[in-house]
Scaffold this motif. Structure first.
Motif, PDB file in Angstrom:
ATOM      1  N   ALA A  92     -65.207  93.873  68.139  1.00  0.00           N
ATOM      2  CA  ALA A  92     -65.923  93.176  67.066  1.00  0.00           C
ATOM      3  C   ALA A  92     -67.014  94.065  66.498  1.00  0.00           C
ATOM      4  N   ARG A  93     -67.326  93.870  65.213  1.00  0.00           N
ATOM      5  CA  ARG A  93     -68.412  94.623  64.586  1.00  0.00           C
ATOM      6  C   ARG A  93     -69.756  94.259  65.201  1.00  0.00           C
ATOM      7  N   LYS A  94     -69.929  92.979  65.572  1.00  0.00           N
ATOM      8  CA  LYS A  94     -71.168  92.509  66.171  1.00  0.00           C
ATOM      9  C   LYS A  94     -70.819  91.604  67.353  1.00  0.00           C
ATOM     10  N   THR A  95     -71.510  91.801  68.476  1.00  0.00           N
ATOM     11  CA  THR A  95     -71.267  90.960  69.649  1.00  0.00           C
ATOM     12  C   THR A  95     -72.577  90.373  70.142  1.00  0.00           C
ATOM     13  N   PHE A 137     -68.050  97.586  73.976  1.00  0.00           N
ATOM     14  CA  PHE A 137     -68.212  97.018  72.639  1.00  0.00           C
ATOM     15  C   PHE A 137     -67.779  98.008  71.563  1.00  0.00           C
ATOM     16  N   ALA A 138     -67.033  97.501  70.580  1.00  0.00           N
ATOM     17  CA  ALA A 138     -66.613  98.349  69.468  1.00  0.00           C
ATOM     18  C   ALA A 138     -67.768  98.612  68.511  1.00  0.00           C
ATOM     19  N   GLY A 139     -68.633  97.621  68.322  1.00  0.00           N
ATOM     20  CA  GLY A 139     -69.706  97.741  67.340  1.00  0.00           C
ATOM     21  C   GLY A 139     -71.063  97.487  67.949  1.00  0.00           C
ATOM     22  N   LYS A 140     -71.966  96.865  67.182  1.00  0.00           N
ATOM     23  CA  LYS A 140     -73.325  96.584  67.621  1.00  0.00           C
ATOM     24  C   LYS A 140     -73.334  95.417  68.615  1.00  0.00           C
ATOM     25  N   SER A 141     -74.239  95.487  69.574  1.00  0.00           N
ATOM     26  CA  SER A 141     -74.377  94.397  70.536  1.00  0.00           C
ATOM     27  C   SER A 141     -75.815  93.921  70.573  1.00  0.00           C
ATOM     28  N   PHE A 142     -75.974  92.601  70.666  1.00  0.00           N
ATOM     29  CA  PHE A 142     -77.278  91.955  70.778  1.00  0.00           C
ATOM     30  C   PHE A 142     -77.307  91.251  72.124  1.00  0.00           C
ATOM     31  N   ILE A 143     -78.103  91.761  73.061  1.00  0.00           N
ATOM     32  CA  ILE A 143     -78.058  91.313  74.453  1.00  0.00           C
ATOM     33  C   ILE A 143     -79.096  90.227  74.692  1.00  0.00           C
ATOM     34  N   TYR A 144     -78.624  88.990  74.897  1.00  0.00           N
ATOM     35  CA  TYR A 144     -79.510  87.906  75.292  1.00  0.00           C
ATOM     36  C   TYR A 144     -79.552  87.928  76.818  1.00  0.00           C
ATOM     37  N   CYS A 145     -80.624  88.462  77.363  1.00  0.00           N
ATOM     38  CA  CYS A 145     -80.706  88.756  78.796  1.00  0.00           C
ATOM     39  C   CYS A 145     -81.343  87.604  79.562  1.00  0.00           C
ATOM     40  N   HIS A 146     -80.537  86.947  80.398  1.00  0.00           N
ATOM     41  CA  HIS A 146     -81.055  85.908  81.286  1.00  0.00           C
ATOM     42  C   HIS A 146     -81.812  86.533  82.448  1.00  0.00           C
ATOM     43  N   SER A 147     -81.392  87.740  82.831  1.00  0.00           N
ATOM     44  CA  SER A 147     -82.102  88.533  83.842  1.00  0.00           C
ATOM     45  C   SER A 147     -81.341  89.831  84.063  1.00  0.00           C
ATOM     46  N   PRO A 148     -82.045  90.946  84.232  1.00  0.00           N
ATOM     47  CA  PRO A 148     -81.361  92.103  84.823  1.00  0.00           C
ATOM     48  C   PRO A 148     -80.772  91.672  86.158  1.00  0.00           C
ATOM     49  N   ALA A 149     -79.713  92.319  86.576  1.00  0.00           N
ATOM     50  CA  ALA A 149     -78.922  91.871  87.726  1.00  0.00           C
ATOM     51  C   ALA A 149     -79.803  91.535  88.932  1.00  0.00           C
ATOM     52  N   ARG A 150     -79.832  90.263  89.271  1.00  0.00           N
ATOM     53  CA  ARG A 150     -80.665  89.808  90.393  1.00  0.00           C
ATOM     54  C   ARG A 150     -80.200  90.429  91.703  1.00  0.00           C
ATOM     55  N   TRP A 151     -78.874  90.619  91.855  1.00  0.00           N
ATOM     56  CA  TRP A 151     -78.347  91.173  93.102  1.00  0.00           C
ATOM     57  C   TRP A 151     -78.686  92.656  93.261  1.00  0.00           C
ATOM     58  N   VAL A 152     -79.154  93.300  92.189  1.00  0.00           N
ATOM     59  CA  VAL A 152     -79.572  94.699  92.248  1.00  0.00           C
ATOM     60  C   VAL A 152     -81.081  94.811  92.437  1.00  0.00           C
TER      61      VAL A 152
END
Length: 381
Positions: free
Chosen positions: A102-105, A118-133
């Motif tokens: 997709a052009r936008k994800t 991702f093929a195009g731009k991504s907008f990351i709605y982050c609930h949390s960086p990986a808690r298990w890390v």
């Protein structure tokens, strides 16, 4: 080790963009706040396909049946659909290989989806960086010495390396709370904006009592706890407190601690899981108050309770600082101890709260506001 990830990326070149907009999420295998956010995202962009590693329709919200879900090859293995945590060793590879053309994800991520291809731009709605890390001890709790705990410790350097690499490559990030805003700064070195997630329960929709618990819920003299049954949620301490007080508590949720918690619960504590929204609405509408004493990234359940004019007894930490106003919709406890929980419940006075003021307050976290902000940010990509 870095060369390994470079070779992996060469194995999975970026796909050509064939769609205008897509949605991505880690896995659709449970009913939780993050999954409700994905449903709100889909209502914002109903034409978008949803890309995810695993999808188990029976375990998550039925509304996902209205969307076109694109899954990874891992989804063919039923054991992983039902137990996604056991897929952890292979999820970096699976996530990197999952192509989103997709052009936008619009990405809903708790640790994996920001690493999709991702093929195009991504907008990351982050609930949390990986808690298990980054919060492994908190994530495991008493299971630190289990087989899962040992496996995670062995894999931790590799998982962190993968996560840091995909975070550098990923697009624009936004946090779902002040806690996550700071955590993103700490682990990724990014200064990001906040868009608070919405509460999505339809207050004016149908209600239905939980089957088998009609008598338990009938008098409205119960407290409510809605949560995944994970170690860091402190549910064991709530159960112990209500055992001591003999007051009624309804726990709604599923997770790896379910059997342990049921075994320790006394006759005044009941558990249900995977219930319909009609039953969840009934539980909120008729309870005395909500208990929310876990370490949350965002305090969503007090908003759901507040939509029914119900106050919350909450831990003074994390995401609850974003959603609880002591003079309006709840009271705080300083620490999630049995003594503090007992003291707060015994002192609690529902007459001290105005249901109308609570409902007015939670409207500032409406889904309409959330969708408007998402559309504005996606259009600007």
């Amino acid at each position: 080790m870095p060369q390994l990830f470079t070779h992996l990326r060469q194995l999975f070149p970026r796909p050509a963009a064939r769609e205008e907009i897509a949605i991505a999420h880690d896995y659709l295998t449970q009913k939780g706040g993050a999954e409700r956010v994905v449903l709100a995202m889909h209502r914002a962009f109903p034409e978008a396909k949803i890309y995810t590693t695993l999808y188990e329709p029976e375990a998550t919200f039925p509304e996902f049946a209205d969307a076109e879900i694109v899954v990874s090859p891992l989804n063919r293995i039923g054991f992983f659909r039902r137990n996604h945590r056991y897929a952890l060793p292979v999820l970096p590879l699976v996530s990197s290989a999952l192509k989103v053309p997709a052009r936008k994800t619009l990405v809903s991520s708790t640790g994996w989806a920001h690493g999709f291809n991702f093929a195009g731009k991504s907008f990351i709605y982050c609930h949390s960086p990986a808690r298990w890390v980054y919060l492994a001890d908190q994530y495991l709790g008493k299971n630190e010495s289990s087989a899962m705990g040992y496996a995670l410790k062995i894999l931790l350097p590799l998982l962190k390396l993968w996560d840091q690499k995909v975070a550098r490559r990923a697009g624009t990030y936004v946090a779902n709370s002040t806690t996550i805003q700071q955590r993103i700064k700490d682990v990724y070195g990014r200064d990001v904006d906040i868009i608070f997630p919405p509460f999505s329960l339809q207050v004016d929709a149908a209600e239905a009592p939980v089957e088998g618990l009609e008598d338990f819920l009938d008098d409205g003299d119960y407290f409510l706890l809605v949560s995944r049954l994970m170690p860091y949620k402190n549910i064991d301490r709530v159960v112990e407190a209500f055992n001591l007080m003999g007051k009624k508590l309804l726990v709604i949720g599923a997770g790896p601690m379910e059997e342990e918690l049921k075994n320790m619960a006394g006759p005044s504590v009941e558990f249900v899981a995977n219930i319909a929204d009609e039953q969840l609405r009934f539980a909120y509408a008729h309870c005395k108050a909500l208990l929310a004493v876990s370490y949350e990234d965002f305090g969503l359940t007090p908003l759901e309770a507040g939509a029914y004019g119900k106050p919350t007894i909450a831990l003074k930490a994390g995401g609850y600082l974003d959603t609880i106003r002591e003079s309006i919709n709840g009271v705080f406890i300083e620490k999630p101890t049995v003594e503090n929980i007992c003291s707060a419940v015994e002192r609690f006075d529902p007459e001290a709260f105005d249901a109308g003021k609570i409902q007015d307050y939670v409207q500032s976290f409406s889904e309409e506001r959330f969708i408007q902000k998402l559309r504005e940010r996606i259009s600007s990509l």
